[in-house]
Structure formats: structure tokens, C-alpha cells
Design a protein around this motif. Sequence first.
Motif, PDB file in Angstrom:
ATOM      1  N   THR A 158       0.786  -1.237  -0.042  1.00  0.00           N
ATOM      2  CA  THR A 158       0.121  -0.092  -0.118  1.00  0.00           C
ATOM      3  C   THR A 158       0.879   1.274  -0.010  1.00  0.00           C
ATOM      4  OG1 THR A 158      -1.862  -1.245   1.179  1.00  0.00           O
ATOM      5  CG2 THR A 158      -1.678   1.136   1.344  1.00  0.00           C
ATOM      6  N   LEU A 159       0.704   2.011  -0.963  1.00  0.00           N
ATOM      7  CA  LEU A 159       1.516   3.393  -1.187  1.00  0.00           C
ATOM      8  C   LEU A 159       0.536   4.597  -0.728  1.00  0.00           C
ATOM      9  CD1 LEU A 159       3.104   2.475  -4.458  1.00  0.00           C
ATOM     10  CD2 LEU A 159       3.975   2.167  -2.273  1.00  0.00           C
ATOM     11  N   HIS A 160       1.021   5.323  -0.092  1.00  0.00           N
ATOM     12  CA  HIS A 160       0.001   6.451   0.270  1.00  0.00           C
ATOM     13  C   HIS A 160       1.063   7.862   0.202  1.00  0.00           C
ATOM     14  CE1 HIS A 160      -2.154   8.366   3.808  1.00  0.00           C
ATOM     15  NE2 HIS A 160      -2.373   9.399   2.992  1.00  0.00           N
ATOM     16  N   PHE A 161       0.149   8.724  -0.608  1.00  0.00           N
ATOM     17  CA  PHE A 161       0.706   9.969  -1.126  1.00  0.00           C
ATOM     18  C   PHE A 161      -0.197  11.114  -0.617  1.00  0.00           C
ATOM     19  CE2 PHE A 161       2.176   6.941  -4.237  1.00  0.00           C
ATOM     20  CZ  PHE A 161       3.262   7.419  -4.737  1.00  0.00           C
ATOM     21  N   GLU A 162       0.334  12.305  -0.205  1.00  0.00           N
ATOM     22  CA  GLU A 162      -0.679  13.350   0.156  1.00  0.00           C
ATOM     23  C   GLU A 162       0.185  14.838  -0.089  1.00  0.00           C
ATOM     24  OE1 GLU A 162      -0.610  13.835   5.105  1.00  0.00           O
ATOM     25  OE2 GLU A 162      -1.472  11.933   4.195  1.00  0.00           O
ATOM     26  N   GLU A 163      -0.588  15.799   0.262  1.00  0.00           N
ATOM     27  CA  GLU A 163      -0.054  17.189   0.204  1.00  0.00           C
ATOM     28  C   GLU A 163      -1.401  17.816   0.702  1.00  0.00           C
ATOM     29  OE1 GLU A 163       2.122  19.818   0.534  1.00  0.00           O
ATOM     30  OE2 GLU A 163       2.921  18.226  -0.575  1.00  0.00           O
ATOM     31  N   GLU A 164      -1.332  19.060   1.494  1.00  0.00           N
ATOM     32  CA  GLU A 164      -2.086  19.985   1.858  1.00  0.00           C
ATOM     33  C   GLU A 164      -1.695  21.423   1.594  1.00  0.00           C
ATOM     34  OE1 GLU A 164      -4.646  20.660   5.959  1.00  0.00           O
ATOM     35  OE2 GLU A 164      -3.002  19.154   6.110  1.00  0.00           O
ATOM     36  N   SER A 165      -2.468  22.230   1.323  1.00  0.00           N
ATOM     37  CA  SER A 165      -2.497  23.618   1.029  1.00  0.00           C
ATOM     38  C   SER A 165      -3.441  24.368   2.005  1.00  0.00           C
ATOM     39  CB  SER A 165      -2.657  23.972  -0.562  1.00  0.00           C
ATOM     40  OG  SER A 165      -4.150  23.728  -0.651  1.00  0.00           O
ATOM     41  N   GLU A 166      -3.454  25.843   1.635  1.00  0.00           N
ATOM     42  CA  GLU A 166      -4.430  26.496   2.563  1.00  0.00           C
ATOM     43  C   GLU A 166      -5.783  26.033   2.258  1.00  0.00           C
ATOM     44  OE1 GLU A 166      -3.827  30.743   2.179  1.00  0.00           O
ATOM     45  OE2 GLU A 166      -1.559  30.454   2.831  1.00  0.00           O
ATOM     46  N   ASP A 167      -6.091  25.715   1.046  1.00  0.00           N
ATOM     47  CA  ASP A 167      -7.624  25.301   0.902  1.00  0.00           C
ATOM     48  C   ASP A 167      -8.086  24.038   0.460  1.00  0.00           C
ATOM     49  OD1 ASP A 167      -8.282  28.100   0.387  1.00  0.00           O
ATOM     50  OD2 ASP A 167      -7.322  28.170  -1.235  1.00  0.00           O
ATOM     51  N   TRP A 168      -6.942  22.966   0.645  1.00  0.00           N
ATOM     52  CA  TRP A 168      -7.179  21.535   0.151  1.00  0.00           C
ATOM     53  C   TRP A 168      -6.158  20.682   0.891  1.00  0.00           C
ATOM     54  CZ3 TRP A 168     -11.749  21.036  -2.239  1.00  0.00           C
ATOM     55  CH2 TRP A 168     -12.366  22.056  -2.657  1.00  0.00           C
ATOM     56  N   LYS A 169      -6.773  19.642   1.245  1.00  0.00           N
ATOM     57  CA  LYS A 169      -5.920  18.328   1.690  1.00  0.00           C
ATOM     58  C   LYS A 169      -6.319  17.312   0.641  1.00  0.00           C
ATOM     59  CE  LYS A 169      -4.732  15.147   5.166  1.00  0.00           C
ATOM     60  NZ  LYS A 169      -4.750  14.698   6.470  1.00  0.00           N
ATOM     61  N   VAL A 170      -5.244  16.513   0.097  1.00  0.00           N
ATOM     62  CA  VAL A 170      -5.499  15.560  -1.063  1.00  0.00           C
ATOM     63  C   VAL A 170      -4.536  14.313  -0.588  1.00  0.00           C
ATOM     64  CG1 VAL A 170      -5.264  14.947  -3.318  1.00  0.00           C
ATOM     65  CG2 VAL A 170      -5.777  17.290  -2.762  1.00  0.00           C
ATOM     66  N   GLU A 171      -5.382  13.195  -0.645  1.00  0.00           N
ATOM     67  CA  GLU A 171      -4.681  11.794  -0.551  1.00  0.00           C
ATOM     68  C   GLU A 171      -5.018  10.966  -1.486  1.00  0.00           C
ATOM     69  OE1 GLU A 171      -5.238  10.832   4.027  1.00  0.00           O
ATOM     70  OE2 GLU A 171      -6.975  11.781   3.648  1.00  0.00           O
TER      71      GLU A 171
END
Length: 127
Positions: free
Chosen positions: A24-37
Motif C-alpha cells: 500500500t502506497l500513500h501520497f498526500e499534500e495539503e495547502s491552505e484550501d485543500w488536503k489531498v490523499e
Amino acid sequence: MKYNWFPLFLILAFLLTGCLGQKTLHFEEESEDWKVEYIADVKSEDSESTGLHITYAGEGEAPEHINYTLDSPAGGKEGEYVLLNDGRVQQMGNFCSGCAVTKEDHDIQVTIEWGEKEETLHLEYIE
């Protein structure tokens, strides 16, 4: 009473070998407006199932609808006029067989459009 452990051992060995090679590979990033996984369950060298979670993290009320594009060397995905439920989009259950699969070093980008705004997030692999 004497137990025959061999059949139990065979069943256990069969179940465990079915899990070999799965990762299982998990990628993510968060900005002021969005969190993406982005989560990829790689089953073998040419099959995987994936999930994408987009969560509104900005101030104020979440937009009702968004458009998004996922770009990855293993393939892409688009969603147009996607309804947010409690500020979240959850796309699950994408499965491919005989395809290129996600790898730890892949550059995965998600572009989100809402209202007059657009933002691109570059997801990072999380160990």
C-alpha cells in the motif's frame, strides 16, 4: 487428545502467500484550501486498486462542486462538477489489471478547480 497441525499450517501458509507482493502506497499534500490523499494498493506488478480523497481545508464554507484532474505516470483521472459531501470528495474502488502501477517515486499531481480558482498540488509519498 492429539491434534493434526499440518492442515492448519497449510491453510495459514496459503493465506499468507496471498499477501506477498501486495503493498500500500500513500501520497498526500495539503495547502491552505485543500488536503489531498491518494492511496494505491498494488496487488502485483500489473494490477492495483486506488482511492482518492479530496478535503476542503480553507476558511468559510466549502464549495458545492469542484472539477479535478489527477495526473500520474500510472494513469490519470478526471472528475467534472463533483459534488462535495461535508467538504469532501471520496473516489474509491478504481481497479486495474494489466496496467502500469503506482510506484514510490511517481510524480502525482492533482489540480482542483472551484469557482474562479484553480490549484495544483504535488503529492508526496508518505512512508
